[in-house]
Design an enzyme around this catalytic site. Structure first.
Site, PDB file in Angstrom:
ATOM      1  N   MET A   1      -8.657   4.085  -3.208  1.00  0.00           N
ATOM      2  CA  MET A   1      -8.085   2.940  -3.883  1.00  0.00           C
ATOM      3  C   MET A   1      -7.480   1.991  -2.830  1.00  0.00           C
ATOM      4  SD  MET A   1      -5.185   3.655  -6.744  1.00  0.00           S
ATOM      5  CE  MET A   1      -3.956   4.301  -5.633  1.00  0.00           C
TER       6      MET A   1
ATOM      7  N   GLU B   1      -1.642  11.698 -11.918  1.00  0.00           N
ATOM      8  CA  GLU B   1      -1.477  11.933 -10.480  1.00  0.00           C
ATOM      9  C   GLU B   1       0.012  11.962 -10.121  1.00  0.00           C
ATOM     10  OE1 GLU B   1      -3.141   8.813  -8.050  1.00  0.00           O
ATOM     11  OE2 GLU B   1      -1.956   9.450  -6.346  1.00  0.00           O
TER      12      GLU B   1
HETATM   13  C1  LIG Z   1      -0.946  10.560   4.020  1.00  0.00           C
HETATM   14  C2  LIG Z   1      -1.389   9.548   3.020  1.00  0.00           C
HETATM   15  C3  LIG Z   1      -2.364   9.891   2.083  1.00  0.00           C
HETATM   16  C4  LIG Z   1      -2.833   8.937   1.182  1.00  0.00           C
HETATM   17  N1  LIG Z   1      -3.866   9.257   0.336  1.00  0.00           N
HETATM   18  C5  LIG Z   1      -4.439   8.276  -0.407  1.00  0.00           C
HETATM   19  C6  LIG Z   1      -5.639   8.531  -1.147  1.00  0.00           C
HETATM   20  O1  LIG Z   1      -6.144   9.657  -1.192  1.00  0.00           O
HETATM   21  N2  LIG Z   1      -6.209   7.499  -1.823  1.00  0.00           N
HETATM   22  C7  LIG Z   1      -5.690   6.242  -1.818  1.00  0.00           C
HETATM   23  O2  LIG Z   1      -6.254   5.364  -2.440  1.00  0.00           O
HETATM   24  N3  LIG Z   1      -4.537   5.971  -1.131  1.00  0.00           N
HETATM   25  C8  LIG Z   1      -3.916   6.951  -0.421  1.00  0.00           C
HETATM   26  N4  LIG Z   1      -2.783   6.679   0.295  1.00  0.00           N
HETATM   27  C9  LIG Z   1      -2.218   5.338   0.259  1.00  0.00           C
HETATM   28  C10 LIG Z   1      -0.869   5.242  -0.454  1.00  0.00           C
HETATM   29  O3  LIG Z   1      -1.036   5.349  -1.838  1.00  0.00           O
HETATM   30  C11 LIG Z   1      -0.223   3.941   0.010  1.00  0.00           C
HETATM   31  O4  LIG Z   1       0.175   4.126   1.363  1.00  0.00           O
HETATM   32  C12 LIG Z   1       0.967   3.532  -0.838  1.00  0.00           C
HETATM   33  O5  LIG Z   1       0.547   3.163  -2.126  1.00  0.00           O
HETATM   34  C13 LIG Z   1       1.752   2.384  -0.203  1.00  0.00           C
HETATM   35  O6  LIG Z   1       0.934   1.341   0.209  1.00  0.00           O
HETATM   36  P1  LIG Z   1       1.084   0.733   1.691  1.00  0.00           P
HETATM   37  O7  LIG Z   1       1.079   1.881   2.621  1.00  0.00           O
HETATM   38  O8  LIG Z   1       0.082  -0.315   1.876  1.00  0.00           O
HETATM   39  O9  LIG Z   1       2.540   0.113   1.732  1.00  0.00           O
HETATM   40  P2  LIG Z   1       2.948  -1.382   1.271  1.00  0.00           P
HETATM   41  O10 LIG Z   1       2.444  -1.638  -0.098  1.00  0.00           O
HETATM   42  O11 LIG Z   1       2.586  -2.342   2.331  1.00  0.00           O
HETATM   43  O12 LIG Z   1       4.540  -1.251   1.202  1.00  0.00           O
HETATM   44  C14 LIG Z   1       5.380  -1.342   2.359  1.00  0.00           C
HETATM   45  C15 LIG Z   1       6.826  -1.267   1.869  1.00  0.00           C
HETATM   46  O13 LIG Z   1       7.090  -2.409   1.015  1.00  0.00           O
HETATM   47  C16 LIG Z   1       7.558  -1.959  -0.253  1.00  0.00           C
HETATM   48  N5  LIG Z   1       7.106  -2.887  -1.275  1.00  0.00           N
HETATM   49  C17 LIG Z   1       5.832  -3.309  -1.532  1.00  0.00           C
HETATM   50  N6  LIG Z   1       5.819  -4.151  -2.568  1.00  0.00           N
HETATM   51  C18 LIG Z   1       7.109  -4.253  -3.005  1.00  0.00           C
HETATM   52  C19 LIG Z   1       7.764  -4.980  -4.062  1.00  0.00           C
HETATM   53  N7  LIG Z   1       7.081  -5.769  -4.904  1.00  0.00           N
HETATM   54  N8  LIG Z   1       9.109  -4.853  -4.180  1.00  0.00           N
HETATM   55  C20 LIG Z   1       9.813  -4.065  -3.349  1.00  0.00           C
HETATM   56  N9  LIG Z   1       9.255  -3.356  -2.334  1.00  0.00           N
HETATM   57  C21 LIG Z   1       7.926  -3.455  -2.175  1.00  0.00           C
HETATM   58  C22 LIG Z   1       6.968  -0.558  -0.409  1.00  0.00           C
HETATM   59  O14 LIG Z   1       7.681   0.200  -1.359  1.00  0.00           O
HETATM   60  C23 LIG Z   1       7.110  -0.028   1.010  1.00  0.00           C
HETATM   61  O15 LIG Z   1       8.411   0.421   1.217  1.00  0.00           O
HETATM   62  C24 LIG Z   1      -2.268   7.638   1.174  1.00  0.00           C
HETATM   63  C25 LIG Z   1      -1.254   7.308   2.078  1.00  0.00           C
HETATM   64  C26 LIG Z   1      -0.828   8.232   3.009  1.00  0.00           C
HETATM   65  C27 LIG Z   1       0.239   7.827   3.992  1.00  0.00           C
END
Ligand SMILES: Cc1cc2nc3c(=O)[nH]c(=O)nc-3n(C[C@H](O)[C@H](O)[C@H](O)COP(=O)(O)OP(=O)(O)OC[C@H]3O[C@@H](n4cnc5c(N)ncnc54)[C@H](O)[C@@H]3O)c2cc1C
Length: 382
Positions: free
Chosen positions: A125, A242
């Site tokens: 995703m 999930e």
């Molecule tokens: C080890 C690992 C395994 C994973 N496995 C999967 C997987 O199998 N499949 C998959 O699809 N994804 C996977 N992910 C992705 C995971 O779901 C995302 O990392 C997560 O959803 C956060 O997205 P981002 O890392 O882009 O952070 P960002 O969205 O860039 O967020 C950065 C910071 O900003 C904050 N933030 C963002 N928007 C807002 C808002 N509107 N208001 C306040 N704060 C906000 C967030 O809370 C965070 O603190 C995995 C991630 C990791 C690290």
């Protein structure tokens, strides 16, 4: 709502608890150190018939519900969070999403090899520029004849480096935002599919995380999962279960750290007395026990609602479960390290690994902040 386990569920819990203690826990240190997929435990879970725990028996699954899924998740997580993650991504994110949304033809083709462990599953995703704002994804899927051509990439995909079959979300209409998203079943053999880098991580190190690349990747139109442009429905309904499963992971992780700290506190003598006799240590243990009980209640309430078929109406409970348990796991694993003092910081004891593993519970599957946004929207009726 009665959350008491049935006799069958108690038997399942006891069986998995024994298995996790004897077979999974002894490998946890090595899997974390070497950053490798827990193949041995995965094969044993296959032999126990648990890879497709929620898949119908006719397709090689166990035909069980979400309470059973959470019971297995919790017990594996006490022993090794990475093993629980690798299994959970396969069993919940991949198989369960296919089970709920696939056509008969897709079920017949994909569930048996996934349930038998011949193929490993994942779900894709997240993208480099679309994390919390997942609907801004840019992986595009253009219909050409009887295929869709996918171009773009996915990042941070659990089981990405080892997986064979992925549920992949892409835009079939770039102009329509969430209403332009569709879900696909993608095989690693499809032309134009490749894997990018494998990430080095702080925790969840035995659950390999990687990048997936789609360069004119040809996916047969019959591999559309659900209807075209209805992928957001597939995604949102799957996210709720999930998140409850992630709650079970956090609960198990917290229990593992608490059990280690409790035993240590009874045995460690300072100032001529076990440290468990000091009120400051007792206060920590009391808070840990209380938060574990609350994590149990909220997680299994979510599982019960999912078993009652309320997936689409359980945003609030799923976010409560995800957020509360993740924070509790972070607090409890950190306090466990504190109770073990210097030994807690050493790799001889599992609590340092558990503390590293806990941080991801506050990020993956929707961050703490995203859960708070969902809860606030719900209570404010926004
Ligand atoms: C080890 C690992 C395994 C994973 N496995 C999967 C997987 O199998 N499949 C998959 O699809 N994804 C996977 N992910 C992705 C995971 O779901 C995302 O990392 C997560 O959803 C956060 O997205 P981002 O890392 O882009 O952070 P960002 O969205 O860039 O967020 C950065 C910071 O900003 C904050 N933030 C963002 N928007 C807002 C808002 N509107 N208001 C306040 N704060 C906000 C967030 O809370 C965070 O603190 C995995 C991630 C990791 C690290």
């Amino acid at each position: 709502m009665m959350l008491e386990f049935t006799e069958e569920q108690k038997m399942l819990r006891d069986t998995i608890r024994t298995f996790a203690e004897k077979e999974v826990a002894p490998l946890a240190y090595e899997i974390d150190r070497d950053e490798r997929f827990p193949t041995e435990s995965f094969n044993k879970l296959k032999n126990m018939g648990l890879l497709g725990i929620t898949a119908p028996v006719d397709y090689g699954g166990a035909g069980a519900g979400y309470t059973e899924l959470c019971i297995v998740t919790e017990e594996l997580s006490v022993a090794c969070l990475s093993t629980a993650a690798s299994w959970g991504v396969h069993a919940c994110l991949c198989i369960d999403n296919i089970r709920r949304n696939a056509t008969q033809e897709q079920l017949r083709k994909y569930l048996p090899p996934l349930c038998e462990g011949i193929k490993i599953g994942g779900l894709a995703m997240t993208e480099p520029s679309a994390g919390s704002d997942v609907m801004s994804m840019r992986l595009r899927a253009d219909k050409k004849g009887d295929s869709y051509i996918l171009n773009g990439s996915k990042i941070f995909i659990s089981n990405g480096p080892v997986g064979d079959v992925f549920v992949v979300y892409a835009k079939t209409d770039m102009e329509k935002g969430a209403r332009g998203v569709s879900a696909f079943i993608v095989e690693k053999e499809f032309p134009g599919f490749s894997r990018g880098k494998k990430f080095e991580k702080m925790g969840w190190r035995g659950s390999p995380t990687g990048e997936l690349i789609f360069e004119d990747c040809r996916v047969p139109a019959k591999n559309l999962l659900g209807r075209e442009n209805s992928g957001a429905l597939v995604l949102m309904s799957g996210l709720n279960t999930e998140r409850v499963c992630l709650g079970a992971m956090s609960l198990g992780l917290a229990r593992g750290a608490y059990e280690c700290a409790l035993q240590y506190a009874k045995e460690r003598v300072q100032f001529g007395r076990p440290i468990a006799s000091f009120q400051l240590i007792q206060a920590k243990l009391a808070e840990m026990a209380m938060e574990i009980e609350l994590s149990h209640l909220i997680t299994y309430k979510g599982a019960k609602m999912a078993d009652m078929g309320l997936h689409r109406n359980m945003n609030l409970i799923a976010s409560y479960a995800k957020l509360y348990t993740a924070r509790a796991a972070m607090r409890i694993t950190t306090e466990a390290v504190q109770i073990l003092g210097g030994y807690g910081y050493m790799k001889e004891f599992p609590v340092e690994r558990m503390m590293r593993d806990a941080k991801l519970q506050q990020i993956g599957g929707g961050t703490d902040e995203v859960q708070m946004m969902i809860i606030a929207r719900d209570i404010l009726g926004l």
